[in-house]
Design a protein around this motif. Structure first.
Motif, PDB file in Angstrom:
ATOM      1  N   CYS A 263      16.785 -19.802 -13.655  1.00 57.08           N
ATOM      2  CA  CYS A 263      15.817 -18.590 -13.326  1.00 57.08           C
ATOM      3  C   CYS A 263      16.618 -17.487 -13.303  1.00 57.08           C
ATOM      4  CB  CYS A 263      14.920 -18.857 -12.292  1.00 57.08           C
ATOM      5  SG  CYS A 263      15.702 -19.173 -10.698  1.00 57.08           S
ATOM      6  N   VAL A 264      16.251 -16.244 -13.246  1.00 57.96           N
ATOM      7  CA  VAL A 264      16.956 -15.079 -12.858  1.00 57.96           C
ATOM      8  C   VAL A 264      17.350 -14.980 -11.395  1.00 57.96           C
ATOM      9  CG1 VAL A 264      16.325 -12.737 -12.411  1.00 57.96           C
ATOM     10  CG2 VAL A 264      15.830 -13.762 -14.797  1.00 57.96           C
ATOM     11  N   GLN A 265      18.439 -14.752 -11.064  1.00 56.84           N
ATOM     12  CA  GLN A 265      19.178 -14.629  -9.635  1.00 56.84           C
ATOM     13  C   GLN A 265      18.632 -13.207  -9.018  1.00 56.84           C
ATOM     14  OE1 GLN A 265      20.844 -17.579  -8.973  1.00 56.84           O
ATOM     15  NE2 GLN A 265      19.772 -18.301 -11.038  1.00 56.84           N
ATOM     16  N   ARG A 266      18.946 -13.367  -7.687  1.00 58.25           N
ATOM     17  CA  ARG A 266      18.622 -12.248  -6.901  1.00 58.25           C
ATOM     18  C   ARG A 266      19.523 -11.018  -6.954  1.00 58.25           C
ATOM     19  NH1 ARG A 266      17.562 -17.087  -2.700  1.00 58.25           N
ATOM     20  NH2 ARG A 266      15.542 -17.638  -3.258  1.00 58.25           N
ATOM     21  N   GLY A 267      18.931  -9.872  -7.198  1.00 58.87           N
ATOM     22  CA  GLY A 267      19.962  -8.699  -7.124  1.00 58.87           C
ATOM     23  C   GLY A 267      19.594  -7.621  -6.123  1.00 58.87           C
ATOM     24  N   PRO A 268      19.742  -6.691  -6.300  1.00 59.40           N
ATOM     25  CA  PRO A 268      19.551  -5.545  -5.226  1.00 59.40           C
ATOM     26  C   PRO A 268      18.256  -5.278  -4.963  1.00 59.40           C
ATOM     27  CG  PRO A 268      20.406  -4.403  -7.042  1.00 59.40           C
ATOM     28  CD  PRO A 268      20.279  -5.967  -7.283  1.00 59.40           C
ATOM     29  N   VAL A 269      17.793  -4.715  -3.903  1.00 62.29           N
ATOM     30  CA  VAL A 269      16.457  -4.325  -3.483  1.00 62.29           C
ATOM     31  C   VAL A 269      16.605  -2.672  -3.548  1.00 62.29           C
ATOM     32  CG1 VAL A 269      14.587  -3.899  -1.617  1.00 62.29           C
ATOM     33  CG2 VAL A 269      16.039  -6.211  -2.047  1.00 62.29           C
ATOM     34  N   THR A 270      15.760  -2.056  -4.299  1.00 63.10           N
ATOM     35  CA  THR A 270      15.737  -0.327  -4.279  1.00 63.10           C
ATOM     36  C   THR A 270      14.176   0.149  -3.584  1.00 63.10           C
ATOM     37  OG1 THR A 270      15.652   1.343  -5.713  1.00 63.10           O
ATOM     38  CG2 THR A 270      14.644  -0.534  -6.642  1.00 63.10           C
ATOM     39  N   LEU A 271      14.314   0.959  -2.782  1.00 61.82           N
ATOM     40  CA  LEU A 271      12.920   1.635  -2.220  1.00 61.82           C
ATOM     41  C   LEU A 271      13.335   3.078  -2.314  1.00 61.82           C
ATOM     42  CD1 LEU A 271      13.991   2.304   0.555  1.00 61.82           C
ATOM     43  CD2 LEU A 271      13.360   0.211   1.381  1.00 61.82           C
TER      44      LEU A 271
ATOM     45  N   ALA B 275       0.715  -1.226  -0.079  1.00 61.60           N
ATOM     46  CA  ALA B 275       0.052  -0.012  -0.010  1.00 61.60           C
ATOM     47  C   ALA B 275       0.769   1.245   0.143  1.00 61.60           C
ATOM     48  CB  ALA B 275      -0.978   0.066   1.264  1.00 61.60           C
ATOM     49  N   GLY B 276       0.266   2.036  -0.693  1.00 69.45           N
ATOM     50  CA  GLY B 276       1.117   3.722  -0.511  1.00 69.45           C
ATOM     51  C   GLY B 276       2.216   3.710  -1.168  1.00 69.45           C
ATOM     52  N   ALA B 277       2.421   2.683  -2.240  1.00 67.75           N
ATOM     53  CA  ALA B 277       3.846   2.790  -3.010  1.00 67.75           C
ATOM     54  C   ALA B 277       5.022   2.431  -2.163  1.00 67.75           C
ATOM     55  CB  ALA B 277       4.131   3.900  -3.657  1.00 67.75           C
ATOM     56  N   LYS B 278       4.491   1.759  -1.078  1.00 65.50           N
ATOM     57  CA  LYS B 278       5.652   0.961   0.016  1.00 65.50           C
ATOM     58  C   LYS B 278       5.719  -0.381  -0.128  1.00 65.50           C
ATOM     59  CE  LYS B 278       5.524   2.987   4.142  1.00 65.50           C
ATOM     60  NZ  LYS B 278       4.612   3.722   5.293  1.00 65.50           N
ATOM     61  N   MET B 279       6.720  -0.886  -0.231  1.00 65.34           N
ATOM     62  CA  MET B 279       7.058  -2.286  -0.226  1.00 65.34           C
ATOM     63  C   MET B 279       6.366  -3.044   1.136  1.00 65.34           C
ATOM     64  SD  MET B 279      10.823  -3.488  -1.630  1.00 65.34           S
ATOM     65  CE  MET B 279      11.265  -2.923  -3.260  1.00 65.34           C
ATOM     66  N   ASP B 280       5.441  -3.915   0.694  1.00 66.65           N
ATOM     67  CA  ASP B 280       4.929  -4.693   1.883  1.00 66.65           C
ATOM     68  C   ASP B 280       6.169  -5.694   2.388  1.00 66.65           C
ATOM     69  OD1 ASP B 280       2.657  -5.983   3.575  1.00 66.65           O
ATOM     70  OD2 ASP B 280       3.291  -7.742   2.198  1.00 66.65           O
ATOM     71  N   PRO B 281       6.391  -5.971   3.452  1.00 65.10           N
ATOM     72  CA  PRO B 281       7.555  -6.884   3.694  1.00 65.10           C
ATOM     73  C   PRO B 281       7.136  -8.350   3.202  1.00 65.10           C
ATOM     74  CG  PRO B 281       7.261  -5.503   5.624  1.00 65.10           C
ATOM     75  CD  PRO B 281       6.104  -5.266   4.661  1.00 65.10           C
ATOM     76  N   ASP B 282       5.941  -8.671   3.421  1.00 67.32           N
ATOM     77  CA  ASP B 282       5.827 -10.061   2.963  1.00 67.32           C
ATOM     78  C   ASP B 282       5.752 -10.081   1.437  1.00 67.32           C
ATOM     79  OD1 ASP B 282       5.494 -11.401   5.395  1.00 67.32           O
ATOM     80  OD2 ASP B 282       3.159 -10.906   5.561  1.00 67.32           O
ATOM     81  N   SER B 283       5.221  -9.047   0.902  1.00 71.02           N
ATOM     82  CA  SER B 283       5.412  -9.016  -0.721  1.00 71.02           C
ATOM     83  C   SER B 283       6.800  -9.389  -0.980  1.00 71.02           C
ATOM     84  CB  SER B 283       4.838  -8.066  -1.319  1.00 71.02           C
ATOM     85  OG  SER B 283       4.803  -8.053  -2.742  1.00 71.02           O
TER      86      SER B 283
ATOM     87  N   ILE C  69      11.507 -12.415  -3.268  1.00 69.12           N
ATOM     88  CA  ILE C  69      12.856 -12.828  -3.257  1.00 69.12           C
ATOM     89  C   ILE C  69      12.839 -14.353  -3.348  1.00 69.12           C
ATOM     90  CG2 ILE C  69      14.863 -12.662  -1.892  1.00 69.12           C
ATOM     91  CD1 ILE C  69      14.357 -10.004  -0.942  1.00 69.12           C
ATOM     92  N   ALA C  70      11.930 -14.787  -2.432  1.00 67.00           N
ATOM     93  CA  ALA C  70      11.798 -16.398  -2.219  1.00 67.00           C
ATOM     94  C   ALA C  70      11.632 -16.883  -3.568  1.00 67.00           C
ATOM     95  CB  ALA C  70      10.903 -16.777  -1.321  1.00 67.00           C
ATOM     96  N   ASN C  71      10.888 -16.438  -4.405  1.00 64.94           N
ATOM     97  CA  ASN C  71      10.573 -17.009  -5.649  1.00 64.94           C
ATOM     98  C   ASN C  71      11.288 -16.665  -6.974  1.00 64.94           C
ATOM     99  OD1 ASN C  71       7.655 -18.554  -5.851  1.00 64.94           O
ATOM    100  ND2 ASN C  71       7.572 -16.946  -4.201  1.00 64.94           N
ATOM    101  N   THR C  72      12.455 -15.894  -6.393  1.00 71.76           N
ATOM    102  CA  THR C  72      13.626 -15.757  -7.508  1.00 71.76           C
ATOM    103  C   THR C  72      14.975 -16.573  -7.332  1.00 71.76           C
ATOM    104  OG1 THR C  72      12.774 -13.535  -7.908  1.00 71.76           O
ATOM    105  CG2 THR C  72      14.921 -13.737  -8.501  1.00 71.76           C
ATOM    106  N   GLY C  73      15.568 -16.726  -8.135  1.00 71.02           N
ATOM    107  CA  GLY C  73      16.843 -17.488  -7.979  1.00 71.02           C
ATOM    108  C   GLY C  73      16.578 -18.777  -7.258  1.00 71.02           C
ATOM    109  N   ASN C  74      15.325 -19.343  -7.310  1.00 72.29           N
ATOM    110  CA  ASN C  74      15.225 -20.577  -6.588  1.00 72.29           C
ATOM    111  C   ASN C  74      15.228 -21.853  -7.457  1.00 72.29           C
ATOM    112  OD1 ASN C  74      12.809 -19.798  -7.844  1.00 72.29           O
ATOM    113  ND2 ASN C  74      11.416 -20.521  -6.509  1.00 72.29           N
ATOM    114  N   LYS C  75      15.431 -21.768  -8.795  1.00 73.27           N
ATOM    115  CA  LYS C  75      15.390 -22.807  -9.739  1.00 73.27           C
ATOM    116  C   LYS C  75      16.687 -22.924 -10.439  1.00 73.27           C
ATOM    117  CE  LYS C  75      11.298 -23.113 -12.192  1.00 73.27           C
ATOM    118  NZ  LYS C  75      10.358 -22.912 -13.061  1.00 73.27           N
TER     119      LYS C  75
END
Lengths: 350, 350, 350, 350
Positions: free
Chosen positions: A132-140, A109-117, A122-128
């Motif tokens: 699959c595409v690997q995990r890179g940086p987080v930008t907020l 909500a409010g253009a702010k990352m929900d921690p669970d989301s 992240i969990a669904n990236t780089g897990n295959k």
């Protein structure tokens, strides 16, 4: 009466003065000017980060794309909010600079990352494995694209998730000053003390002509960044004019003062909007931007008199029933006068 | 006494004034400012090209890389002189922007493409079916990286070769004004009338803070260029400050006047150098840059007194036999005073 | 008992024979072998597309990425389902080949694009002038990654949306044969007659060793594709061995026969699964792949005896309560014997 | 009578047999087949490199581009001979895979890098701070594109120069076997014992259908290579058919035996050519390829009877004076029969 964006306003007189003063004689080019060492020191002092690598570029998109690319492989995903500048307003610059990396979109909500989301993304990236595409940086983004704010605790929560996976964190601070002023915290608290690794520290939207600092708290990739900046054609020969802007911007915390002014202007605007008959302001604005729903007639009056701001949808017509509600965005920079704000309100009220 | 580069000098007062004047009130961002239409008109008038697409960016490398990339596929070769800015001084920006295209190097005295060498390079590219890199645009630099000039006839000769193969032509005009002033020709004559399709029209080295115009005489790819500029993070939000610079630069042909001044300054410098005992000036300078061989003692005196310019090799030592000749480059911009030039000569003469 | 994937099985004997036969004497390399013209003709005949451009590559990812890149600018979005091979299983190959283009994700049940979701994704792309990523091609997968099928009408519906916006359409046909056999339609009906512009026609998962045809119904960009294939290192020198596989695969519609066999094998498997106590098969499988929920004890028995297939989550443990349900995916290729299927069922039943 | 290239011939029967044998039952995909561990062990044994990372791809261009890209930043130069496959015959694949890196061309007789030319190229790269392209890996080709050989000493000389600058070294071994057989050295001696860091070990031109091993003696970047291979669409699902080829190729040093045969065939051809009236063979061929100048009449007789090989220039006409000399290239693979060679000579002699 331009409330379209905080990038529509002028430079602060002090910033302009600095440019005028810098226009004297000769200076070595490409960041070797005599002003830049002072800028570096001041940024480091402002962020309480004596080891930080500090560079200047002229656009926020360059700051974001270059900073992120320094820590992103072509096969990585950058985790960003669905409503963020890197996703919506940079024509794919992050992907271009990061050799085809992917933006993985996070909700909240409010253009702010929900921690669970974020955790889920992240969990669904780089897990295959290699597939699959690997995990890179987080930008907020702080303040966000819709003018909301992460609290320090919320930033720390996001960065903690990133750290758990060993990921770097970036803060898009095109409106850094507005956020910092609103939170009443220090630049350090809003960044490295909350787990941020690199920052785009914006000046352009807040009193400069075109300058942003890229700050890496760990300077290990400083040289790589310099190469990326040059290769991206973002290293200025007459760099002194970037340095001069940033020096004035940091002097006596002008950046913070202007951010606070813009916020105050917005607060005054919001107060006025609340008096417009029928006005709905779903979210209390936290920085210098407000989204409101107003009757068409109000928009017709204001825009008819030359007021500028954005309607949603962007092709919303001013012709139609007076009472129909149309959403709008209004942004204040530091330079708005009370009279200008009051004039807008007066027009909207009719 | 900075003769290191024409990018080390200040803005011309008129350009600075234009920035100051532009700093009033609000302007729509991203090239939609009220100044830009006038700039577009003026560029078109200056180049006698009423249909031309005209865009502004802030660095010469951006102008070159973005312009070239618009007409270069990833599998193409760009034909450029071995001694050119795109090859030597842009950290691979052309390859980056053109998705991994290749620079195919052309030889020729005085950093000018030899027609036979160009013909040979083109003929040996794209001649092995799908296996080899294909033929892309030809870019030439005017004035060249070593201060020489193509005559109009020579430009036409180069572009005729390109046209024969159906290739586009680009002119890197970081020192466009110096060349135009020296040749005494019009901007149109030096470009489209000589077969040039697109131009990087430089302002930065000649009295501006940081602005270059990219000009396509055929606007067919204008929209693509706009996307490339944005994606490359080179679209300024406060674009008015680029527009203002360029408007002042074009007003009353200031660009040409400054180019002529820089050339005259260089001529005065050369005249002085000829009086330095032992000085050798192999090529008569044609624009605003001179390469000379001077005795070490002369360099020692000048540099000891604070003069700045480049020695070759770049690590040449000032310690050693007085008489040994060391090569150097000196560049004049429009802003050099006669006194400053004379002071340098005086130091060199001892 | 390998039900892990249809890429785990052997070549069909006819395909192997073709390789053996092709291993005679000398053939010109790089697609100039004597078999390829026959392949081209046969593909064109199979697809009733006498003008189609036809090329062979060795992997499905190469087929998809190269085909899409031919119609995608770096600043474009490719519209793909959230559950698609290009999104989930190609490590960003589409972005790599398309110079940093973006995948814009579309939702929809059963890994099939919901028309409204697609419409929404397209409408929300390319709608912010130069600031946002622009609209590129739409790619759909048939059979989908979860074994469902688009009906011809559904394909036409999707492509009609794309056409309305002037966008190209691509069909990822890694399991083209399974889909075509299940729908009982012609190759032409499932592609250009339903509005598809380009196809990755898969052989690898259906009896070949490694060959996929890329088909463009409009050959306008054929030469560009050839350059992209070579530059991507996907042009085989001993191309005859790709040609030979594809020729055998098309001979007497072997591809369709094998697709039908795989589907029939899967139907037999599903019928058996329905007899396993507690089994849940939420969606009736339409091609050669089934997702089921089975008690842990059943998995333990089957896998303990060497059966191979995927569990979800992938780290699901076989240790734990017997009755707990664990989701799994089982895939049949043409080569499964009835006995093998029955053996698996027997183990699962216990 | 196809002497056009060693990529025009068939698989060796043992390699074909291996494919046939591998076509049994099910194997896990993507390099997880049961053959690959044996291949890895055998490559390691062959190269006396127990720690080496070993991967298979299907084309030589993929092997080169992927290997080089693993050690090349986008802003780096790869040092390669002007007459090399990466420069002339890969349509820019190295630049594509290495994100726009540049090939810096080195000269030297016989397509072999001259040490001084290499030293010069390296010294003139990365020497202008951030402005210029930086130093990347050195790649050499053995046997070269014109059939010459580096002696072990010459390889060591080249790699020593690279090491002095801290640069990685790559050997393009599309004709590794021919070189190794001709030099009579071990695979280890020709590679890491001579300072080579990574190898493209070719099978395709020497009896395989399409397989090349990429070998990194230091496995530190193994995972990155795997990602690059997948992202480049070069990871085969039915990988067993690559493994099978390579296993047979290494079995009992078949690779070396076939390389020696090809060389012997070429020697026989050269001996015959020397008997053709007027023939000129400027350089004594060292591996399996010969360049000769022969009278037009000889070419006319041979080609008229169906012989295939390349003329220079490639559009040289067979019509014209009988005596005029036309240059040609002839290549032998392991599969040439003495009779075929003798027939060609007989035709040429007339």
């Amino acid at each position: 009466m331009n409330f379209a964006s905080d990038n529509a306003g002028p430079m602060h007189p002090s910033v302009l003065d600095a440019i005028v003063k810098a226009n004297t004689g000769y200076e070595m080019p490409y960041g070797n000017d005599t002003i830049m060492p002072r800028v570096r020191d001041r940024v480091r002092a402002t962020f309480e980060a004596p080891e930080a690598a500090v560079y200047l570029v002229a656009t926020g998109t360059a700051a974001n794309a270059l900073a992120l690319s320094t820590y992103t492989n072509g096969w990585d995903a950058i985790f960003a909010h669905r409503v963020s500048h890197v996703e919506e307003d940079e024509c794919g610059a992050p992907e271009f600079y990061a050799n085809g990396a992917r933006l993985s979109l996070v909700d909240g909500a409010g253009a702010k990352m929900d921690p669970d989301s974020l955790r889920h993304a992240i969990a669904n990236t780089g897990n295959k494995d290699v597939h699959c595409v690997q995990r890179g940086p987080v930008t907020l983004t702080q303040a966000t694209e819709v003018g909301t704010l992460y609290s320090l605790k919320e930033i720390a929560q996001i960065t903690a998730i990133a750290k758990k996976y060993g990921l770097k964190t970036h803060l898009d601070g095109a409106r850094f000053a507005n956020a910092c002023a609103a939170l009443g915290c220090s630049a350090a608290e809003m960044t490295w003390k909350s787990g941020i690794d690199m920052v785009s520290f914006g000046g352009t939207k807040n009193g400069c002509a075109g300058v942003e600092a890229v700050i890496f708290f760990d300077p290990e990739k400083a040289w790589e960044f310099e190469l990326r900046r040059k290769r991206g054609a973002h290293l200025f020969s007459k760099h002194r004019f970037l340095s001069a802007q940033m020096e004035a911007y940091l002097q006596d915390d002008l950046w913070l003062e202007l951010g606070a002014k813009a916020n105050a202007n917005c607060a005054r605007l919001v107060k006025g909007l609340e008096t417009v008959a029928g006005a709905e302001i779903p979210d209390a604005p936290e920085a210098n931007m407000v989204f409101a729903r107003l009757p068409r007639a109000a928009h017709r009056r204001a825009m008819g008199a030359g007021a500028k701001y954005y309607l949603y949808p962007s092709d919303a017509s001013l012709d139609g029933p007076d009472d129909e509600m149309i959403r709008c965005r209004m942004v204040c920079d530091w330079n708005k006068s009370g009279a200008e704000i009051d004039q807008l309100i007066s027009l909207l009220r009719g």
